[in-house]
Design a protein around this motif. Sequence first.
Motif, PDB file in Angstrom:
ATOM      1  N   VAL A  37       0.833  -1.202   0.000  1.00 47.19           N
ATOM      2  CA  VAL A  37       0.000   0.000   0.000  1.00 47.19           C
ATOM      3  C   VAL A  37       0.868   1.252   0.000  1.00 47.19           C
ATOM      4  N   THR A  38       0.231   2.363  -0.328  1.00 45.85           N
ATOM      5  CA  THR A  38       0.836   3.674  -0.180  1.00 45.85           C
ATOM      6  C   THR A  38       0.150   4.371   0.988  1.00 45.85           C
ATOM      7  N   MET A  39       0.938   4.923   1.896  1.00 42.44           N
ATOM      8  CA  MET A  39       0.397   5.588   3.069  1.00 42.44           C
ATOM      9  C   MET A  39      -0.182   6.938   2.661  1.00 42.44           C
ATOM     10  N   GLU A  40      -1.474   7.124   2.874  1.00 38.85           N
ATOM     11  CA  GLU A  40      -2.123   8.392   2.531  1.00 38.85           C
ATOM     12  C   GLU A  40      -2.141   9.368   3.688  1.00 38.85           C
ATOM     13  N   ILE A  48      -4.620   5.771   6.983  1.00 37.26           N
ATOM     14  CA  ILE A  48      -5.404   5.574   5.767  1.00 37.26           C
ATOM     15  C   ILE A  48      -4.409   5.172   4.690  1.00 37.26           C
ATOM     16  N   VAL A  49      -4.670   4.009   4.090  1.00 38.34           N
ATOM     17  CA  VAL A  49      -3.776   3.482   3.075  1.00 38.34           C
ATOM     18  C   VAL A  49      -4.547   3.273   1.777  1.00 38.34           C
ATOM     19  N   ALA A  50      -3.815   3.302   0.659  1.00 39.87           N
ATOM     20  CA  ALA A  50      -4.407   3.033  -0.647  1.00 39.87           C
ATOM     21  C   ALA A  50      -3.638   1.888  -1.282  1.00 39.87           C
ATOM     22  N   ASP A  51      -4.376   0.876  -1.758  1.00 35.55           N
ATOM     23  CA  ASP A  51      -3.698  -0.205  -2.458  1.00 35.55           C
ATOM     24  C   ASP A  51      -3.440   0.222  -3.901  1.00 35.55           C
ATOM     25  N   TYR A  52      -2.857  -0.653  -4.689  1.00 39.50           N
ATOM     26  CA  TYR A  52      -2.458  -0.269  -6.033  1.00 39.50           C
ATOM     27  C   TYR A  52      -3.626  -0.075  -6.991  1.00 39.50           C
ATOM     28  N   SER A  53      -4.813  -0.533  -6.604  1.00 42.86           N
ATOM     29  CA  SER A  53      -5.993  -0.268  -7.431  1.00 42.86           C
ATOM     30  C   SER A  53      -6.621   1.078  -7.075  1.00 42.86           C
ATOM     31  N   GLY A  54      -6.106   1.733  -6.024  1.00 43.77           N
ATOM     32  CA  GLY A  54      -6.610   3.038  -5.603  1.00 43.77           C
ATOM     33  C   GLY A  54      -7.642   2.984  -4.491  1.00 43.77           C
ATOM     34  N   VAL A  57      -8.371   2.337   2.576  1.00 41.68           N
ATOM     35  CA  VAL A  57      -8.846   1.613   3.752  1.00 41.68           C
ATOM     36  C   VAL A  57      -8.333   2.337   4.993  1.00 41.68           C
ATOM     37  N   ILE A  58      -9.208   2.488   5.983  1.00 42.82           N
ATOM     38  CA  ILE A  58      -8.802   3.034   7.284  1.00 42.82           C
ATOM     39  C   ILE A  58      -8.446   1.853   8.174  1.00 42.82           C
ATOM     40  N   VAL A  59      -7.229   1.854   8.719  1.00 44.57           N
ATOM     41  CA  VAL A  59      -6.744   0.763   9.553  1.00 44.57           C
ATOM     42  C   VAL A  59      -6.393   1.330  10.926  1.00 44.57           C
ATOM     43  N   TYR A  79      -3.245  -6.843   8.175  1.00 43.60           N
ATOM     44  CA  TYR A  79      -4.260  -6.432   9.139  1.00 43.60           C
ATOM     45  C   TYR A  79      -5.387  -7.441   9.175  1.00 43.60           C
ATOM     46  N   THR A  80      -6.126  -7.428  10.280  1.00 46.47           N
ATOM     47  CA  THR A  80      -7.291  -8.299  10.423  1.00 46.47           C
ATOM     48  C   THR A  80      -8.551  -7.451  10.396  1.00 46.47           C
ATOM     49  N   THR A  81      -9.591  -8.042   9.866  1.00 45.67           N
ATOM     50  CA  THR A  81     -10.891  -7.377   9.823  1.00 45.67           C
ATOM     51  C   THR A  81     -11.924  -8.315  10.426  1.00 45.67           C
ATOM     52  N   LYS A  82     -12.607  -7.840  11.447  1.00 45.74           N
ATOM     53  CA  LYS A  82     -13.716  -8.583  12.048  1.00 45.74           C
ATOM     54  C   LYS A  82     -15.008  -7.881  11.682  1.00 45.74           C
ATOM     55  N   ARG A  83     -16.044  -8.661  11.581  1.00 45.61           N
ATOM     56  CA  ARG A  83     -17.347  -8.083  11.275  1.00 45.61           C
ATOM     57  C   ARG A  83     -17.709  -7.060  12.339  1.00 45.61           C
ATOM     58  N   TRP A  84     -18.236  -5.941  11.913  1.00 47.33           N
ATOM     59  CA  TRP A  84     -18.686  -4.843  12.767  1.00 47.33           C
ATOM     60  C   TRP A  84     -17.542  -4.068  13.405  1.00 47.33           C
TER      61      TRP A  84
END
Length: 97
Positions: A37-40, A48-54, A57-59, A79-84
Motif C-alpha cells: 500500500v501507499t500511506m495516505e 489511511i492506506v491506498a492499495d495499487y488499485s486506488g 482503507v482506514i486501519v 491487518y485483520t478485519t472482524k465483522r462490525w
Amino acid sequence: MIGLNRGFIKIQALIITLLVFGLIVYLSNTEHTGQMVTMEKVSETNIIVADYSGKSVIVTLPTGFSGTIYEGQEYFIEYTTKRWQQPKLMSIKPITS
C-alpha cells in the motif's frame, strides 16, 4: 399459575435469543489481509492506506504503537478485519527499492 408460566417462557425465550446472538458474534468471520500500500494519512490512532488499485482503507493502529510511518511511502501491511469492526494493523514493513 398461568401468569407464572408465561413469565418463565419469556425468560427462556430471552435466554435462547441471547445465546443465538452470542453464537452469531462468536462465529463472525475474521479476515486476514496482507498487501502493498501507499500511506495516505497518518494519525495517532489510525492510518489511511491506498492499495495499487486506488482503494482506500482506514486501519486502526494497535495501542502503544511506536513505529515511524511516513505519508506517501510504500509499505507492506498485514491487518485483520472482524465483522462490525474497523481493520486492525498486525504488522507493517517499509518497501525498499
